[in-house]
Scaffold this motif. Sequence first.
Motif, mmCIF file in Angstrom:
data_model
loop_
_atom_site.group_PDB
_atom_site.id
_atom_site.type_symbol
_atom_site.label_atom_id
_atom_site.label_comp_id
_atom_site.label_asym_id
_atom_site.label_seq_id
_atom_site.Cartn_x
_atom_site.Cartn_y
_atom_site.Cartn_z
ATOM 1 N N GLN A 1 58.796 48.010 63.357
ATOM 2 C CA GLN A 1 58.897 46.769 64.140
ATOM 3 C C GLN A 1 60.047 46.861 65.132
ATOM 4 O O GLN A 1 60.760 47.863 65.179
ATOM 5 C CB GLN A 1 59.142 45.577 63.205
ATOM 6 C CG GLN A 1 60.470 45.660 62.465
ATOM 7 C CD GLN A 1 60.664 44.505 61.486
ATOM 8 O OE1 GLN A 1 59.845 44.290 60.610
ATOM 9 N NE2 GLN A 1 61.744 43.766 61.646
ATOM 10 N N GLY A 2 60.202 45.825 65.923
ATOM 11 C CA GLY A 2 61.375 45.665 66.782
ATOM 12 C C GLY A 2 61.648 46.835 67.718
ATOM 13 O O GLY A 2 60.735 47.395 68.343
ATOM 14 N N ARG B 1 59.990 51.991 55.659
ATOM 15 C CA ARG B 1 59.497 51.801 54.289
ATOM 16 C C ARG B 1 58.141 51.127 54.270
ATOM 17 O O ARG B 1 57.470 51.126 53.253
ATOM 18 C CB ARG B 1 60.518 50.957 53.496
ATOM 19 C CG ARG B 1 61.857 51.635 53.335
ATOM 20 C CD ARG B 1 62.916 50.653 52.926
ATOM 21 N NE ARG B 1 63.055 49.599 53.947
ATOM 22 C CZ ARG B 1 63.939 48.620 53.896
ATOM 23 N NH1 ARG B 1 64.776 48.545 52.882
ATOM 24 N NH2 ARG B 1 63.996 47.713 54.845
ATOM 25 N N THR C 1 59.368 56.214 54.599
ATOM 26 C CA THR C 1 60.709 56.787 54.413
ATOM 27 C C THR C 1 61.724 55.693 54.122
ATOM 28 O O THR C 1 61.691 54.627 54.741
ATOM 29 C CB THR C 1 61.163 57.509 55.718
ATOM 30 O OG1 THR C 1 60.180 58.465 56.100
ATOM 31 C CG2 THR C 1 62.505 58.193 55.521
ATOM 32 N N ASP C 2 62.628 55.981 53.200
ATOM 33 C CA ASP C 2 63.779 55.110 52.994
ATOM 34 C C ASP C 2 65.008 55.892 53.450
ATOM 35 O O ASP C 2 65.399 56.876 52.812
ATOM 36 C CB ASP C 2 63.901 54.743 51.509
ATOM 37 C CG ASP C 2 65.070 53.803 51.246
ATOM 38 O OD1 ASP C 2 65.892 53.580 52.160
ATOM 39 O OD2 ASP C 2 65.174 53.284 50.120
ATOM 40 N N ASN D 1 67.301 54.815 64.303
ATOM 41 C CA ASN D 1 67.374 53.389 64.625
ATOM 42 C C ASN D 1 67.345 52.469 63.402
ATOM 43 O O ASN D 1 67.822 51.338 63.476
ATOM 44 C CB ASN D 1 66.198 53.071 65.562
ATOM 45 C CG ASN D 1 65.839 51.613 65.606
ATOM 46 O OD1 ASN D 1 66.497 50.837 66.294
ATOM 47 N ND2 ASN D 1 64.808 51.212 64.871
ATOM 48 N N GLY E 1 67.906 50.213 60.350
ATOM 49 C CA GLY E 1 69.118 49.570 59.866
ATOM 50 C C GLY E 1 68.935 48.081 59.738
ATOM 51 O O GLY E 1 67.898 47.528 60.091
ATOM 52 N N ILE E 2 69.947 47.439 59.214
ATOM 53 C CA ILE E 2 69.929 45.988 59.118
ATOM 54 C C ILE E 2 71.249 45.477 59.671
ATOM 55 O O ILE E 2 72.231 46.198 59.742
ATOM 56 C CB ILE E 2 69.756 45.482 57.663
ATOM 57 C CG1 ILE E 2 70.854 46.048 56.758
ATOM 58 C CG2 ILE E 2 68.377 45.823 57.136
ATOM 59 C CD1 ILE E 2 70.867 45.437 55.384
HETATM 60 N N1 NAP Z 1 68.620 43.310 67.378
HETATM 61 C C1 NAP Z 1 69.924 43.319 67.616
HETATM 62 O O1 NAP Z 1 70.507 42.397 68.192
HETATM 63 C C2 NAP Z 1 70.747 44.515 67.216
HETATM 64 C C3 NAP Z 1 72.062 44.565 67.619
HETATM 65 C C4 NAP Z 1 72.828 45.659 67.268
HETATM 66 C C5 NAP Z 1 72.269 46.662 66.520
HETATM 67 N N2 NAP Z 1 70.980 46.576 66.120
HETATM 68 C C6 NAP Z 1 70.448 47.654 65.309
HETATM 69 O O2 NAP Z 1 69.317 48.233 65.954
HETATM 70 C C7 NAP Z 1 68.402 48.665 64.969
HETATM 71 C C8 NAP Z 1 67.038 48.033 65.202
HETATM 72 O O3 NAP Z 1 67.193 46.644 65.341
HETATM 73 P P1 NAP Z 1 65.925 45.670 65.332
HETATM 74 O O4 NAP Z 1 66.368 44.398 65.923
HETATM 75 O O5 NAP Z 1 64.727 46.364 65.858
HETATM 76 O O6 NAP Z 1 65.793 45.479 63.750
HETATM 77 P P2 NAP Z 1 64.531 45.030 62.871
HETATM 78 O O7 NAP Z 1 63.498 44.374 63.699
HETATM 79 O O8 NAP Z 1 65.098 44.310 61.708
HETATM 80 O O9 NAP Z 1 63.963 46.430 62.381
HETATM 81 C C9 NAP Z 1 64.720 47.219 61.526
HETATM 82 C C10 NAP Z 1 63.912 48.446 61.225
HETATM 83 O O10 NAP Z 1 64.675 49.266 60.335
HETATM 84 C C11 NAP Z 1 63.834 49.647 59.261
HETATM 85 N N3 NAP Z 1 64.640 49.870 58.078
HETATM 86 C C12 NAP Z 1 65.590 49.060 57.550
HETATM 87 N N4 NAP Z 1 66.107 49.616 56.444
HETATM 88 C C13 NAP Z 1 65.458 50.796 56.281
HETATM 89 C C14 NAP Z 1 65.533 51.824 55.307
HETATM 90 N N5 NAP Z 1 66.392 51.765 54.271
HETATM 91 N N6 NAP Z 1 64.730 52.899 55.447
HETATM 92 C C15 NAP Z 1 63.863 52.978 56.474
HETATM 93 N N7 NAP Z 1 63.731 52.040 57.425
HETATM 94 C C16 NAP Z 1 64.525 50.953 57.313
HETATM 95 C C17 NAP Z 1 62.858 48.520 59.091
HETATM 96 O O11 NAP Z 1 61.643 49.000 58.547
HETATM 97 P P3 NAP Z 1 61.085 48.715 57.074
HETATM 98 O O12 NAP Z 1 61.532 47.358 56.670
HETATM 99 O O13 NAP Z 1 59.619 48.870 57.255
HETATM 100 O O14 NAP Z 1 61.667 49.811 56.231
HETATM 101 C C18 NAP Z 1 62.590 48.124 60.544
HETATM 102 O O15 NAP Z 1 61.580 48.927 61.093
HETATM 103 C C19 NAP Z 1 68.978 48.286 63.618
HETATM 104 O O16 NAP Z 1 69.654 49.407 63.088
HETATM 105 C C20 NAP Z 1 69.937 47.182 63.964
HETATM 106 O O17 NAP Z 1 71.004 47.081 63.032
HETATM 107 C C21 NAP Z 1 70.205 45.531 66.464
#
Ligand code: NAP
Length: 164
Positions: free
Chosen positions: A18-19, A40, A64-65, A92, A94-95
């Motif tokens: 996603q995202g 995951r 993958t985790d 990419n 993360g949470i």
């Molecule tokens: N959006 C923002 O404002 C922002 C700002 C700064 C940094 N970031 C960073 O940019 C990245 C992407 O952001 P986003 O907004 O697209 O986040 P998101 O929509 O919450 O997507 C996060 C992605 O990470 C995957 N993920 C999380 N934990 C995982 C694990 N243990 N193993 C494998 N996959 C995992 C999730 O997939 P599953 O749940 O399917 O595993 C999901 O696909 C993240 O690292 C976030 O921290 C985002």
Amino acid sequence: MITKQFAGKVALVTGASQGIGAATARLFAQAGAAGVLASRNEEELARLMEEIKASGGEAMAVKTDVADAASVERLVRRAVETYGRLDIAVNNAGIGGGNMPLVKVSNERWMSDEQTRQRITGGIPMGHLADPSEIAEAIFWLCSDAASYVTGVTLPVDGGYVVP
Ligand SMILES: NC(=O)c1ccc[n+]([C@@H]2O[C@H](COP(=O)([O-])OP(=O)(O)OC[C@H]3O[C@@H](n4cnc5c(N)ncnc54)[C@H](OP(=O)(O)O)[C@@H]3O)[C@@H](O)[C@H]2O)c1
């Protein structure tokens, strides 16, 4: 317009369900790269893989985790076994979104707190949160030949949040 500048290349994207990760995987697929989609959530990965293939691209999905070293090793092994190479890794997954221990984040607050959203948006000179595709474009550029003289840079892509 995106050209097939990544034809013959293999791009691994974690957090592709996603995202930002999904948006990035779509861009690489449009540019001709074979995508290795990891997260995951197998169902969402399969959905994106089918979407990419239906558009004429190539992708594989690997559950993958990234918090599990063995799982990541399996991911890389499968990518190389399948495509024979790995050119790009977009790490990419993360949470984020809470300066507190994870166990203290309430259901109400988790990734949907309107007050926090408004506070953050209020601090962004451009006045809105990024669309995932706006971040994906920067990742894509950094991985491309167009950024051939860029090394080790931290590139803010934040609508002016850090440096207005
Ligand atoms: N959006 C923002 O404002 C922002 C700002 C700064 C940094 N970031 C960073 O940019 C990245 C992407 O952001 P986003 O907004 O697209 O986040 P998101 O929509 O919450 O997507 C996060 C992605 O990470 C995957 N993920 C999380 N934990 C995982 C694990 N243990 N193993 C494998 N996959 C995992 C999730 O997939 P599953 O749940 O399917 O595993 C999901 O696909 C993240 O690292 C976030 O921290 C985002």
